[in-house]
Design a protein around this motif. Structure first.
Motif, PDB file in Angstrom:
ATOM      1  N   TYR A 176     -64.823  80.856  51.014  1.00  0.00           N
ATOM      2  CA  TYR A 176     -66.243  80.540  51.171  1.00  0.00           C
ATOM      3  C   TYR A 176     -66.488  79.799  52.487  1.00  0.00           C
ATOM      4  O   TYR A 176     -67.434  80.120  53.228  1.00  0.00           O
ATOM      5  CB  TYR A 176     -66.711  79.691  49.995  1.00  0.00           C
ATOM      6  CG  TYR A 176     -68.187  79.388  49.995  1.00  0.00           C
ATOM      7  CD1 TYR A 176     -69.089  80.222  49.326  1.00  0.00           C
ATOM      8  CD2 TYR A 176     -68.698  78.279  50.663  1.00  0.00           C
ATOM      9  CE1 TYR A 176     -70.451  79.940  49.327  1.00  0.00           C
ATOM     10  CE2 TYR A 176     -70.051  78.002  50.675  1.00  0.00           C
ATOM     11  CZ  TYR A 176     -70.921  78.833  50.010  1.00  0.00           C
ATOM     12  OH  TYR A 176     -72.263  78.565  50.025  1.00  0.00           O
ATOM     13  N   GLU A 177     -65.638  78.840  52.794  1.00  0.00           N
ATOM     14  CA  GLU A 177     -65.816  78.034  53.998  1.00  0.00           C
ATOM     15  C   GLU A 177     -65.758  78.896  55.258  1.00  0.00           C
ATOM     16  O   GLU A 177     -66.470  78.636  56.234  1.00  0.00           O
ATOM     17  CB  GLU A 177     -64.737  76.948  54.059  1.00  0.00           C
ATOM     18  CG  GLU A 177     -64.858  76.009  55.248  1.00  0.00           C
ATOM     19  CD  GLU A 177     -66.153  75.198  55.235  1.00  0.00           C
ATOM     20  OE1 GLU A 177     -66.613  74.814  56.327  1.00  0.00           O
ATOM     21  OE2 GLU A 177     -66.716  74.964  54.132  1.00  0.00           O
ATOM     22  N   ASN A 178     -64.927  79.927  55.246  1.00  0.00           N
ATOM     23  CA  ASN A 178     -64.764  80.783  56.427  1.00  0.00           C
ATOM     24  C   ASN A 178     -65.671  82.000  56.411  1.00  0.00           C
ATOM     25  O   ASN A 178     -65.587  82.839  57.309  1.00  0.00           O
ATOM     26  CB  ASN A 178     -63.304  81.210  56.563  1.00  0.00           C
ATOM     27  CG  ASN A 178     -62.477  80.142  57.246  1.00  0.00           C
ATOM     28  OD1 ASN A 178     -62.535  79.994  58.461  1.00  0.00           O
ATOM     29  ND2 ASN A 178     -61.734  79.378  56.463  1.00  0.00           N
ATOM     30  N   SER A 179     -66.517  82.114  55.400  1.00  0.00           N
ATOM     31  CA  SER A 179     -67.491  83.205  55.361  1.00  0.00           C
ATOM     32  C   SER A 179     -68.707  82.856  56.218  1.00  0.00           C
ATOM     33  O   SER A 179     -68.868  81.711  56.648  1.00  0.00           O
ATOM     34  CB  SER A 179     -67.891  83.500  53.915  1.00  0.00           C
ATOM     35  OG  SER A 179     -66.767  83.949  53.191  1.00  0.00           O
ATOM     36  N   LEU A 180     -69.557  83.846  56.459  1.00  0.00           N
ATOM     37  CA  LEU A 180     -70.627  83.680  57.443  1.00  0.00           C
ATOM     38  C   LEU A 180     -71.984  83.462  56.787  1.00  0.00           C
ATOM     39  O   LEU A 180     -72.372  84.198  55.875  1.00  0.00           O
ATOM     40  CB  LEU A 180     -70.680  84.905  58.361  1.00  0.00           C
ATOM     41  CG  LEU A 180     -71.579  84.765  59.585  1.00  0.00           C
ATOM     42  CD1 LEU A 180     -70.908  85.357  60.817  1.00  0.00           C
ATOM     43  CD2 LEU A 180     -72.921  85.465  59.352  1.00  0.00           C
ATOM     44  N   ASN A 181     -72.692  82.476  57.267  1.00  0.00           N
ATOM     45  CA  ASN A 181     -74.061  82.196  56.847  1.00  0.00           C
ATOM     46  C   ASN A 181     -74.999  82.728  57.939  1.00  0.00           C
ATOM     47  O   ASN A 181     -74.873  82.342  59.108  1.00  0.00           O
ATOM     48  CB  ASN A 181     -74.244  80.683  56.671  1.00  0.00           C
ATOM     49  CG  ASN A 181     -75.628  80.314  56.148  1.00  0.00           C
ATOM     50  OD1 ASN A 181     -76.585  81.059  56.290  1.00  0.00           O
ATOM     51  ND2 ASN A 181     -75.722  79.143  55.541  1.00  0.00           N
ATOM     52  N   VAL A 182     -75.908  83.633  57.565  1.00  0.00           N
ATOM     53  CA  VAL A 182     -76.771  84.250  58.579  1.00  0.00           C
ATOM     54  C   VAL A 182     -77.798  83.271  59.154  1.00  0.00           C
ATOM     55  O   VAL A 182     -78.514  83.611  60.100  1.00  0.00           O
ATOM     56  CB  VAL A 182     -77.491  85.501  58.025  1.00  0.00           C
ATOM     57  CG1 VAL A 182     -76.492  86.588  57.678  1.00  0.00           C
ATOM     58  CG2 VAL A 182     -78.360  85.152  56.828  1.00  0.00           C
ATOM     59  N   LYS A 183     -77.856  82.071  58.602  1.00  0.00           N
ATOM     60  CA  LYS A 183     -78.756  81.059  59.151  1.00  0.00           C
ATOM     61  C   LYS A 183     -78.020  80.069  60.050  1.00  0.00           C
ATOM     62  O   LYS A 183     -78.585  79.063  60.469  1.00  0.00           O
ATOM     63  CB  LYS A 183     -79.445  80.302  58.014  1.00  0.00           C
ATOM     64  CG  LYS A 183     -80.307  81.181  57.118  1.00  0.00           C
ATOM     65  CD  LYS A 183     -80.898  80.381  55.971  1.00  0.00           C
ATOM     66  CE  LYS A 183     -81.708  81.274  55.045  1.00  0.00           C
ATOM     67  NZ  LYS A 183     -82.257  80.508  53.880  1.00  0.00           N
ATOM     68  N   SER A 184     -76.762  80.377  60.358  1.00  0.00           N
ATOM     69  CA  SER A 184     -75.924  79.425  61.066  1.00  0.00           C
ATOM     70  C   SER A 184     -75.783  79.752  62.544  1.00  0.00           C
ATOM     71  O   SER A 184     -76.202  80.800  63.028  1.00  0.00           O
ATOM     72  CB  SER A 184     -74.532  79.399  60.429  1.00  0.00           C
ATOM     73  OG  SER A 184     -73.851  80.610  60.729  1.00  0.00           O
ATOM     74  N   LYS A 185     -75.090  78.856  63.256  1.00  0.00           N
ATOM     75  CA  LYS A 185     -74.797  79.072  64.684  1.00  0.00           C
ATOM     76  C   LYS A 185     -73.804  80.217  64.873  1.00  0.00           C
ATOM     77  O   LYS A 185     -73.708  80.771  65.979  1.00  0.00           O
ATOM     78  CB  LYS A 185     -74.258  77.791  65.309  1.00  0.00           C
ATOM     79  CG  LYS A 185     -72.958  77.292  64.716  1.00  0.00           C
ATOM     80  CD  LYS A 185     -72.524  75.996  65.373  1.00  0.00           C
ATOM     81  CE  LYS A 185     -71.211  75.493  64.774  1.00  0.00           C
ATOM     82  NZ  LYS A 185     -70.786  74.203  65.400  1.00  0.00           N
ATOM     83  N   ASP A 186     -73.076  80.567  63.812  1.00  0.00           N
ATOM     84  CA  ASP A 186     -72.158  81.706  63.906  1.00  0.00           C
ATOM     85  C   ASP A 186     -72.932  82.993  64.192  1.00  0.00           C
ATOM     86  O   ASP A 186     -72.506  83.813  65.009  1.00  0.00           O
ATOM     87  CB  ASP A 186     -71.345  81.856  62.620  1.00  0.00           C
ATOM     88  CG  ASP A 186     -70.443  80.666  62.371  1.00  0.00           C
ATOM     89  OD1 ASP A 186     -69.831  80.175  63.329  1.00  0.00           O
ATOM     90  OD2 ASP A 186     -70.362  80.217  61.208  1.00  0.00           O
ATOM     91  N   LEU A 187     -74.050  83.167  63.501  1.00  0.00           N
ATOM     92  CA  LEU A 187     -74.880  84.340  63.761  1.00  0.00           C
ATOM     93  C   LEU A 187     -75.423  84.292  65.177  1.00  0.00           C
ATOM     94  O   LEU A 187     -75.433  85.315  65.884  1.00  0.00           O
ATOM     95  CB  LEU A 187     -76.026  84.435  62.766  1.00  0.00           C
ATOM     96  CG  LEU A 187     -76.997  85.578  63.069  1.00  0.00           C
ATOM     97  CD1 LEU A 187     -76.310  86.928  62.908  1.00  0.00           C
ATOM     98  CD2 LEU A 187     -78.237  85.498  62.212  1.00  0.00           C
ATOM     99  N   LYS A 188     -75.851  83.128  65.607  1.00  0.00           N
ATOM    100  CA  LYS A 188     -76.381  82.993  66.974  1.00  0.00           C
ATOM    101  C   LYS A 188     -75.327  83.416  67.991  1.00  0.00           C
ATOM    102  O   LYS A 188     -75.642  84.080  68.996  1.00  0.00           O
ATOM    103  CB  LYS A 188     -76.806  81.542  67.214  1.00  0.00           C
ATOM    104  CG  LYS A 188     -77.373  81.278  68.601  1.00  0.00           C
ATOM    105  CD  LYS A 188     -78.663  82.060  68.855  1.00  0.00           C
ATOM    106  CE  LYS A 188     -79.422  81.567  70.064  1.00  0.00           C
ATOM    107  NZ  LYS A 188     -78.656  81.606  71.320  1.00  0.00           N
TER     108      LYS A 188
END
Length: 306
Positions: A74-86
């Protein structure tokens, strides 16, 4: 319109979201330089498809070790509202290339994980997300299922995009939900490396009269970090052979299938071929019998225009 596409048959940096995104950045830069307009990554490339993992679950019980492993996933999964998406949007924009990336997506409100496919435009950013409507077998231990609103399609500047993930492609009505939107580029990331997958992708191309881009990982047991080796000790060394391929609307294979090695399949596709092949068969047009059959998908969104 002719566009150049690439199917990435690579392995992620398993359970490491940050390093996997860095790998996506390197690959994107390299194949954008080769003139690719669209790059497709496999199912759950971020943070990796957990092949061979049980998460400590059996019928009637779950283990504490399994719960801890789920929390790490879960911790390494992606949140589409996060800076990872950016960061992914910036990679797409900087390299002027469309990206379709398989991810395990986390919902920070419900706490559930979804097997998802992100559609990212170099000019508009995230066009949207398709979440798997039915995880396969024991995938259901870790992935929730989505509803009709996940059956998304996008009218982009390189054609109409849509698709399904892995064994969703064996759901005839889910495929029909894509066809009714007039999909031209049908994207099918998967973890299925069987020879039979090739035949399925050819069938979908013929049925939908669309290009099919089927993308899988090449993954070996030794690619797992040391701390996970005990979890997969009974698995074969080659855990996923790959089998990525690209199929034309007439069912002919343009590139692949690629087996037993990493690589990127690159090919040009001509969207006029979609129109030409509708002469022979059109599942939503002159071969549809709307006087006999009715088809309705609950909550499926309209095609989003870029």
């Amino acid at each position: 319109m002719t566009i150049k596409v690439g199917l990435v048959q690579e392995s992620p940096v398993f359970f490491n979201k940050k390093e996997t995104i860095s790998k996506i950045e390197r690959l994107t830069k390299a194949y954008a330089a080769e003139g690719c307009d669209l790059l497709v990554f496999p199912e759950s490339f971020i943070p990796g498809y957990p092949r061979g993992f049980t998460f400590g679950a059996t019928i009637g019980s779950r283990s504490e070790k399994g719960r801890k492993l789920y929390a790490e996933y879960y911790e390494n999964s992606l949140n589409v509202k996060s800076k990872d998406l950016k960061r992914l949007e910036d990679i797409s924009k900087k390299n002027k290339i469309y990206l379709v990336i398989g991810v395990t997506e986390k919902d920070d409100i419900s706490g559930s994980l979804y097997c998802s496919m992100l559609y990212i435009s170099p000019t508009a950013g995230l066009l949207g997300t398709h979440r798997k409507i039915k995880p396969t077998g024991t995938e259901r231990i870790v992935w929730a299922e989505a509803s009709g609103e996940a059956l998304t399609t996008y009218q982009s500047k390189i054609g109409k995009l849509g698709g399904l993930i892995c064994w969703e492609n064996y759901m005839p009505l889910a495929r029909m939900a894509m066809y009714t939107k007039g999909v031209e580029i049908y994207i099918a990331p998967t973890a299925d490396a069987r020879d039979e997958w090739t035949s399925s992708m050819q069938h979908i191309a013929l049925e939908g009269r669309c290009y099919v881009l089927a993308c899988n990982q090449y993954f070996t047991k030794s690619m797992y970090p040391e701390r996970y080796q005990a979890l997969v000790r009974n698995e074969p060394e080659t855990m996923c052979r790959g089998g990525s391929l690209l199929v034309a609307p007439n069912g002919k294979i343009i590139a692949g299938p690629l087996y037993d090695k990493a690589g990127v399949l690159v090919a040009e596709i001509d969207l006029e071929e979609v129109k030409r092949n509708k002469l022979d068969f059109d599942v939503i047009g002159h071969y549809a019998r709307n006087d006999i059959f009715e088809f309705d998908v609950k909550n499926q969104p309209e095609t989003k225009k870029e």
